[in-house]
Design a protein around this motif. Structure first.
Motif, PDB file in Angstrom:
ATOM      1  N   ALA A 151       0.826  -1.213   0.000  1.00 39.10           N
ATOM      2  CA  ALA A 151       0.000   0.000   0.000  1.00 39.10           C
ATOM      3  C   ALA A 151       0.858   1.259   0.000  1.00 39.10           C
ATOM      4  O   ALA A 151       0.494   2.266  -0.626  1.00 39.10           O
ATOM      5  CB  ALA A 151      -0.938  -0.007   1.202  1.00 39.10           C
ATOM      6  N   GLU A 152       1.996   1.235   0.678  1.00 36.53           N
ATOM      7  CA  GLU A 152       2.872   2.402   0.654  1.00 36.53           C
ATOM      8  C   GLU A 152       3.394   2.660  -0.749  1.00 36.53           C
ATOM      9  O   GLU A 152       3.495   3.814  -1.190  1.00 36.53           O
ATOM     10  CB  GLU A 152       4.032   2.203   1.632  1.00 36.53           C
TER      11      GLU A 152
ATOM     12  N   ALA B 200       0.576   4.119  -2.706  1.00 32.95           N
ATOM     13  CA  ALA B 200       0.355   5.519  -2.335  1.00 32.95           C
ATOM     14  C   ALA B 200       1.375   6.426  -3.005  1.00 32.95           C
ATOM     15  O   ALA B 200       1.042   7.536  -3.482  1.00 32.95           O
ATOM     16  CB  ALA B 200       0.423   5.666  -0.818  1.00 32.95           C
TER      17      ALA B 200
ATOM     18  N   SER C 141      -6.958   8.670  -3.684  1.00 31.41           N
ATOM     19  CA  SER C 141      -6.950   7.266  -3.266  1.00 31.41           C
ATOM     20  C   SER C 141      -7.754   7.141  -1.994  1.00 31.41           C
ATOM     21  O   SER C 141      -7.932   8.111  -1.253  1.00 31.41           O
ATOM     22  CB  SER C 141      -5.531   6.755  -3.049  1.00 31.41           C
TER      23      SER C 141
ATOM     24  N   CYS D 152      -9.052   4.463   1.444  1.00 31.98           N
ATOM     25  CA  CYS D 152      -8.730   3.319   2.311  1.00 31.98           C
ATOM     26  C   CYS D 152      -9.977   3.017   3.128  1.00 31.98           C
ATOM     27  O   CYS D 152     -10.662   3.934   3.607  1.00 31.98           O
ATOM     28  CB  CYS D 152      -7.553   3.676   3.224  1.00 31.98           C
TER      29      CYS D 152
ATOM     30  N   TYR E 249      -6.835  -0.960   0.459  1.00 31.78           N
ATOM     31  CA  TYR E 249      -6.328   0.280  -0.126  1.00 31.78           C
ATOM     32  C   TYR E 249      -6.776   0.312  -1.574  1.00 31.78           C
ATOM     33  O   TYR E 249      -6.572  -0.641  -2.333  1.00 31.78           O
ATOM     34  CB  TYR E 249      -4.807   0.366  -0.043  1.00 31.78           C
TER      35      TYR E 249
ATOM     36  N   ARG F   1       0.840  11.724   0.564  1.00 34.40           N
ATOM     37  CA  ARG F   1      -0.186  11.240   1.471  1.00 34.40           C
ATOM     38  C   ARG F   1       0.435  10.293   2.490  1.00 34.40           C
ATOM     39  O   ARG F   1       1.433   9.625   2.204  1.00 34.40           O
ATOM     40  CB  ARG F   1      -1.316  10.562   0.702  1.00 34.40           C
TER      41      ARG F   1
ATOM     42  N   LEU G  54      -0.062   7.054   4.632  1.00 37.17           N
ATOM     43  CA  LEU G  54      -0.878   5.850   4.716  1.00 37.17           C
ATOM     44  C   LEU G  54      -1.331   5.585   6.152  1.00 37.17           C
ATOM     45  O   LEU G  54      -2.482   5.192   6.395  1.00 37.17           O
ATOM     46  CB  LEU G  54      -0.094   4.653   4.174  1.00 37.17           C
TER      47      LEU G  54
END
Length: 572
Positions: free
Chosen positions: A411-412, A415, A425, A427, A479, A531, A533
């Motif tokens: 997910a990082e 992102a 995006s 979550c 995500y 952003r 996470l």
């Protein structure tokens, strides 16, 4: 110096004519072995030739075996022309310690030369792997007497003919060795790179094994004395012994490492190391005693013994269904077969043939290729095992979705990609309602079934690029790259309705508990700042708890605990 040539005895081989070229003139040669401790000089050899003590050669290539006393060879050369003709004599054996040539020419003159590995390479009349010299043979019949000394196998392929044709024959052999060395060096370099990158001992053992083969081969073929140590004749006397023994030891160490003998069969590993130590000790003792012939025999016999033991270990590995053992047995068998054929050939246990002499090189070349294939297979298996281990480490064992660690890693990255593209995006965090009650009433097996069904339901509704993970307990996290607030809201509602349709049934098919889920959703809009996470997950978690407080089975939109400065929003 003028000498009278002895007359040819009845039944002597015919003189070799200066017209034409022969790479193996053994059938034109007479030979005599000195008695141990009773060396002969040239005149004594001539007397022995006159009295018929010399024996005729029966094969094109004379071979008298290992640890033999000095031998005399007599070759008559016939020049039917009116003028001298230049021809070359070449003994195509690269491990002759000393060759004393006495040329009793037809014009009554005597020419004498001393060649061999006991002299620096620069003193050779003709540079090359073999001992060779050119002579102008006068009209008539001349006699060549050669005294040859070597503790190594006394294999004597005597060539006679035009220098250019003999040089061409050597060039063709050189092409073969070039191909062999190119193959081995390519494999050596490739596996050295693998070792430096992976640090796996088996690749280092293979590199040492290939290096030992190159050293051994270049030693007994004469390339080593020619290329690497031309000014070290004393070392040349022992190079064959050292490098043959080193090859046997390296081959054993590779077998023990490749087959993981120390881990799988400690006693067999100790036996292999013990055999290696015994061989090295015996060869060293023979060398210190100056018994060069015995040292040569011990190094060859010891190497063959270790090869047999390595093959036995490989066969045991095949019987135990060990990975790579079949290829190892095939490789070891080819090398061992080639070594046996070459050993019995140079020791005069079978008639000499070029195929037999070069069998060990062909066998080891095949072995090197097969072992490289086996190592490549081992690398692929290790890579697959590592990938499987990594997959296990990233996967929740119950639901087969990502675990928390894998989710954060992927997910990082997603992102960062959303930041690069400048896209929104979202979550979402999902928590099954009344999950403890389900476990208490129906048991943990029912709870596990509920988690798996929920996971499968969600996985079937999201995109391939969306990232789903079990966050912990009865919580799931998703995500959603490149997904705005409204799209995330719609997806969350669809997931909520789909899970609400699920239920845990009893054996009769009656629904005992209907599943519901509370979902918190947060959306991060594109901006100049990256952003976070972690803040998105925290915001989704707070929204999910507000959904719980509002009565469960619902979706609540939240905001991350940060906003981009360019949007002019405030923290809340």
């Amino acid at each position: 110096m003028l000498l009278t040539l002895p007359a040819a005895a009845t039944g002597s081989p015919a003189p070799i004519p200066v017209d034409g070229t022969k790479l193996a003139a053994g059938e034109h040669i007479l030979w005599l072995a000195e008695r141990p401790g009773q060396p002969l000089d040239m005149r004594q050899a001539l007397d022995a030739l006159r009295t018929g003590a010399f024996r005729p050669g029966r094969q094109p290539i004379l071979n008298f075996g290992i640890t033999r006393p000095p031998h005399w060879l007599a070759l008559r050369v016939e020049n039917p022309h009116d003028t001298p003709v230049s021809r070359r004599v070449e003994v195509r054996n690269s491990w002759i310690d000393q060759l004393d040539a006495h040329l009793l020419l037809a014009d009554g003159t005597l020419r004498q030369l001393r060649l061999g590995d006991r002299q620096p390479f620069a003193r050779r009349p003709v540079p090359g792997r073999f001992l060779a010299f050119d002579t102008d043979w006068p009209p008539g019949t001349s006699l060549l007497l050669m005294r040859i000394v070597t503790p190594d196998p006394m294999m004597l392929p005597v060539a006679f003919g035009q220098a250019g044709r003999l040089a061409m024959a050597n060039l063709h052999e050189g092409y073969g060795y070039g191909a062999l060395y190119g193959l081995v060096l390519g494999l050596l370099g490739f596996n050295l790179v693998l070792y430096l990158r992976l640090r796996m001992p088996v690749y280092l053992a293979y590199v040492v094994f290939l290096s030992a083969f190159l050293l051994m081969n270049q030693s007994y073929t004469g390339h080593g004395f020619w290329w690497w140590w031309p000014n070290a004749p004393n070392w040349q006397q022992w190079a064959n012994v050292v490098f043959i023994a080193l090859f046997g030891l390296a081959q054993m160490q590779f077998a023990l490492t490749f087959l993981q003998v120390r881990k799988r069969h400690p006693l067999a590993w100790q036996m292999g190391q013990g055999m290696s130590l015994v061989m090295a000790t015996l060869v060293a003792l023979a060398a210190m005693a100056g018994a060069q012939g015995i040292a040569v025999f011990l190094s060859i016999a010891g190497t063959m013994t270790l090869a047999w033991y390595a093959l036995a270990l490989g066969i045991h590995g095949v019987l135990q269904h060990q990975a790579g053992a079949r290829l190892f047995v095939a490789a070891s068998s080819s090398s061992l077969a080639g070594g046996i054929v070459t050993a019995v050939t140079v020791m005069d246990w079978v008639p000499f043939t070029s195929v037999g002499y070069h069998a060990v090189e062909a066998g080891v070349a095949i072995e090197a290729v097969l072992l490289s294939i086996a190592l490549s297979a081992m690398l692929r298996e290790a890579r697959v095992a590592r990938m499987q281990a990594e997959q296990v480490a990233r996967t929740d064992p119950l639901t087969r979705t990502y675990n928390r660690r894998a989710f954060i890693d992927d997910a990082e990255q997603a992102a960062l990609e959303d930041d690069r593209r400048g896209s929104d995006s979202s979550c979402m965090l999902l928590d099954l309602d009344h999950f403890k009650q389900l476990n208490d009433q129906l048991g943990h097996a029912a709870g596990d079934e509920a988690l798996c069904r929920v996971s499968d339901t969600i996985a079937g509704m999201i995109r391939k690029r969306d990232i789903l993970a079990r966050w912990g307990g009865e919580e799931f996290v998703i995500y959603l790259p490149d997904t705005g607030e409204q799209a995330a809201e719609r997806l969350a509602q669809r997931i909520r309705r789909a899970i609400s349709a699920l239920g845990i049934n009893n054996a009769e098919g009656r629904t005992l508990i209907r599943l519901t889920v509370s979902i918190g959703v947060v959306t991060a809009r594109a901006g100049k700042e990256a952003r976070d996470l972690e803040e998105m997950i925290r915001g989704a978690d707070e929204a999910m708890y507000r959904a719980k407080e509002a009565g469960r089975n619902r979706v609540v939109q939240g905001r991350p605990e940060w906003t981009h400065r360019d949007q002019g929003a405030t923290l809340h």
